[in-house]
Write an enzyme that holds these catalytic residues in place. Structure first.
Site, PDB file in Angstrom:
ATOM      1  N   SER A 138       0.961  -1.098  -0.106  1.00 30.36           N
ATOM      2  CA  SER A 138       0.121   0.088  -0.046  1.00 30.36           C
ATOM      3  C   SER A 138       0.944   1.101   0.113  1.00 30.36           C
ATOM      4  CB  SER A 138      -0.875   0.009   1.321  1.00 30.36           C
ATOM      5  OG  SER A 138      -1.571   1.458   1.255  1.00 30.36           O
ATOM      6  N   TYR A 151      -1.921  -0.981  10.456  1.00 30.08           N
ATOM      7  CA  TYR A 151      -1.947  -1.028   8.959  1.00 30.08           C
ATOM      8  C   TYR A 151      -0.671  -0.489   8.447  1.00 30.08           C
ATOM      9  CZ  TYR A 151      -3.668  -1.027   4.239  1.00 30.08           C
ATOM     10  OH  TYR A 151      -4.033  -1.467   2.667  1.00 30.08           O
TER      11      TYR A 151
HETATM   12  P1  NAP Z   1     -11.186  -6.187   0.393  1.00 38.08           P
HETATM   13  O1  NAP Z   1     -12.241  -5.870  -0.524  1.00 38.08           O
HETATM   14  O2  NAP Z   1     -11.510  -5.860   1.719  1.00 38.08           O
HETATM   15  O3  NAP Z   1     -10.626  -7.626   0.284  1.00 38.08           O
HETATM   16  C1  NAP Z   1      -9.619  -8.349   1.238  1.00 38.08           C
HETATM   17  C2  NAP Z   1      -9.510  -9.643   0.823  1.00 38.08           C
HETATM   18  O4  NAP Z   1      -8.681 -10.262   1.785  1.00 38.08           O
HETATM   19  C3  NAP Z   1     -10.998 -10.374   0.940  1.00 38.08           C
HETATM   20  O5  NAP Z   1     -10.821 -11.399  -0.311  1.00 38.08           O
HETATM   21  C4  NAP Z   1     -10.880 -11.240   2.389  1.00 38.08           C
HETATM   22  O6  NAP Z   1     -11.398 -12.354   2.307  1.00 38.08           O
HETATM   23  C5  NAP Z   1      -9.190 -11.279   2.282  1.00 38.08           C
HETATM   24  N1  NAP Z   1      -8.825 -11.714   3.646  1.00 38.08           N
HETATM   25  C6  NAP Z   1      -8.853 -11.157   4.743  1.00 38.08           C
HETATM   26  N2  NAP Z   1      -8.435 -11.516   5.874  1.00 38.08           N
HETATM   27  C7  NAP Z   1      -7.651 -12.726   5.253  1.00 38.08           C
HETATM   28  C8  NAP Z   1      -7.164 -14.058   5.976  1.00 38.08           C
HETATM   29  N3  NAP Z   1      -6.942 -14.051   7.251  1.00 38.08           N
HETATM   30  N4  NAP Z   1      -7.139 -14.970   4.993  1.00 38.08           N
HETATM   31  C9  NAP Z   1      -7.333 -14.780   3.879  1.00 38.08           C
HETATM   32  N5  NAP Z   1      -7.907 -14.124   3.137  1.00 38.08           N
HETATM   33  C10 NAP Z   1      -8.229 -12.940   3.973  1.00 38.08           C
HETATM   34  O7  NAP Z   1      -9.981  -5.166   0.308  1.00 38.08           O
HETATM   35  P2  NAP Z   1      -8.930  -4.983  -1.002  1.00 38.08           P
HETATM   36  O8  NAP Z   1      -9.108  -3.571  -1.022  1.00 38.08           O
HETATM   37  O9  NAP Z   1      -9.277  -5.646  -2.089  1.00 38.08           O
HETATM   38  O10 NAP Z   1      -7.526  -5.137  -0.374  1.00 38.08           O
HETATM   39  C11 NAP Z   1      -6.740  -6.249  -0.998  1.00 38.08           C
HETATM   40  C12 NAP Z   1      -5.225  -5.810  -0.619  1.00 38.08           C
HETATM   41  O11 NAP Z   1      -5.134  -4.328  -1.239  1.00 38.08           O
HETATM   42  C13 NAP Z   1      -4.933  -5.422   0.820  1.00 38.08           C
HETATM   43  O12 NAP Z   1      -3.798  -6.218   1.115  1.00 38.08           O
HETATM   44  C14 NAP Z   1      -5.007  -4.439   1.235  1.00 38.08           C
HETATM   45  O13 NAP Z   1      -4.383  -3.895   2.284  1.00 38.08           O
HETATM   46  C15 NAP Z   1      -4.484  -3.590  -0.106  1.00 38.08           C
HETATM   47  N6  NAP Z   1      -4.727  -2.381  -0.252  1.00 38.08           N
HETATM   48  C16 NAP Z   1      -6.071  -1.873  -0.607  1.00 38.08           C
HETATM   49  C17 NAP Z   1      -6.349  -0.329  -0.904  1.00 38.08           C
HETATM   50  C18 NAP Z   1      -7.610  -0.016  -1.069  1.00 38.08           C
HETATM   51  O14 NAP Z   1      -7.849   1.217  -1.037  1.00 38.08           O
HETATM   52  N7  NAP Z   1      -8.705  -0.716  -1.043  1.00 38.08           N
HETATM   53  C19 NAP Z   1      -5.308   0.440  -0.910  1.00 38.08           C
HETATM   54  C20 NAP Z   1      -4.025   0.038  -0.916  1.00 38.08           C
HETATM   55  C21 NAP Z   1      -3.709  -1.365  -0.501  1.00 38.08           C
HETATM   56  P3  NAP Z   1     -12.582 -12.678   3.234  1.00 38.08           P
HETATM   57  O15 NAP Z   1     -13.710 -12.717   2.267  1.00 38.08           O
HETATM   58  O16 NAP Z   1     -12.353 -14.117   3.966  1.00 38.08           O
HETATM   59  O17 NAP Z   1     -12.952 -11.364   4.097  1.00 38.08           O
END
Ligand code: NAP
Length: 228
Positions: A138, A151
């Site tokens: 991130s 985070y």
């Molecule tokens: P999201 O829609 O909340 O998706 C998160 C994913 O991680 C879901 O598939 C969730 O599955 C899974 N997860 C959570 N805990 C887990 C665990 N213990 N074991 C296996 N899977 C798990 O969020 P996203 O935005 O797509 O995030 C994906 C990545 O991008 C993350 O690493 C996040 O930090 C990074 N990121 C996001 C943003 C943003 O603005 N959205 C920005 C920078 C970086 P479940 O269905 O099991 O909950």
């Protein structure tokens, strides 16, 4: 020979979009998520679109679960060509209001998870002398944001893991990179107060590029993605 990709946190958001992008590039994708039914729905959608996908239940913070799921991949599918460490969670609170439980959960999923999953696959990938490990970090891996201490610490940590791993991987045929998105339109952004700058598909295209198209010399690179 099948080219295998493993994507953690593939039930929705960036992980789902990355799995779809890699399947469109012809890879057989193993989708990992906490609930098998959720990743199975995504796998079925990928297959409807003509791709190949396998759904597996795996909580990346659980060392035993990671070992079992990795064993299944290695024995039923083979060594991955691509590993995407994407699964992540967030907690929002001032440092003084952050519980030990909340801190541990964020560090366990966002930092220990990528370590456990990488550890489970890296020897087999090195043996094959070809592959990419892409970490979804991130922009929080480069700065500090109020109410995001756990985070930010986890994402700075992931960058440290990636940088050290990159040095270990020199000359092996396997490379590692990190993708550092700004604000992405997913469930995680809800309640953050930040406006989305890009879609999950924008980030997925960058992940697929890092996994399949970036030159080997990009080993150790952190790619910032801020949206079009
Ligand atoms: P999201 O829609 O909340 O998706 C998160 C994913 O991680 C879901 O598939 C969730 O599955 C899974 N997860 C959570 N805990 C887990 C665990 N213990 N074991 C296996 N899977 C798990 O969020 P996203 O935005 O797509 O995030 C994906 C990545 O991008 C993350 O690493 C996040 O930090 C990074 N990121 C996001 C943003 C943003 O603005 N959205 C920005 C920078 C970086 P479940 O269905 O099991 O909950």
């Amino acid at each position: 020979m099948n080219e295998i990709a493993v994507v953690t946190g593939a039930s929705r958001g960036i992980g789902r979009a990355a799995a779809e992008a890699l399947a469109r590039r012809g890879l057989l994708v193993a989708l990992w998520g906490r609930a098998e039914a959720d990743v199975a729905r995504v796998a079925a959608e990928i297959e409807r679109e003509g791709g190949r996908a396998v759904a597996m239940a795996c909580d990346v913070s659980d060392a035993g679960a990671v070992e079992r799921a990795a064993h299944r991949v290695l024995h039923e599918l083979g060594a991955p060509r691509v590993l995407v460490n994407n699964a992540g969670v967030v907690t929002r609170a001032l440092v003084e209001d952050t519980t030990e439980l909340a801190w541990d959960h964020v560090i366990d999923v966002n930092l220990k998870g990528p370590f456990l999953v990488t550890r489970a696959f890296v020897a087999a990938m090195k043996e094959r002398a070809r592959g990419r490990i892409v970490h979804v970090a991130s922009i929080s891996a480069t700065l500090g944001t109020p109410r995001l201490s756990a985070y930010c610490a986890s994402k700075w940590g992931v960058l440290g893991l990636m940088k050290a791993l990159a040095e270990e991987l020199r000359g092996t045929g396997v490379q590692t990179l990190a993708v550092l998105p700004g604000s992405v339109d997913t469930d995680m952004l809800k309640g953050s107060g930040f406006a989305a700058q890009m879609t999950a598909e924008d980030v997925a295209r960058t992940i697929a590029w890092a996994a399949l198209d970036a030159p080997d010399a990009a080993n150790g690179s952190a790619i910032e993605v801020f949206g079009p």
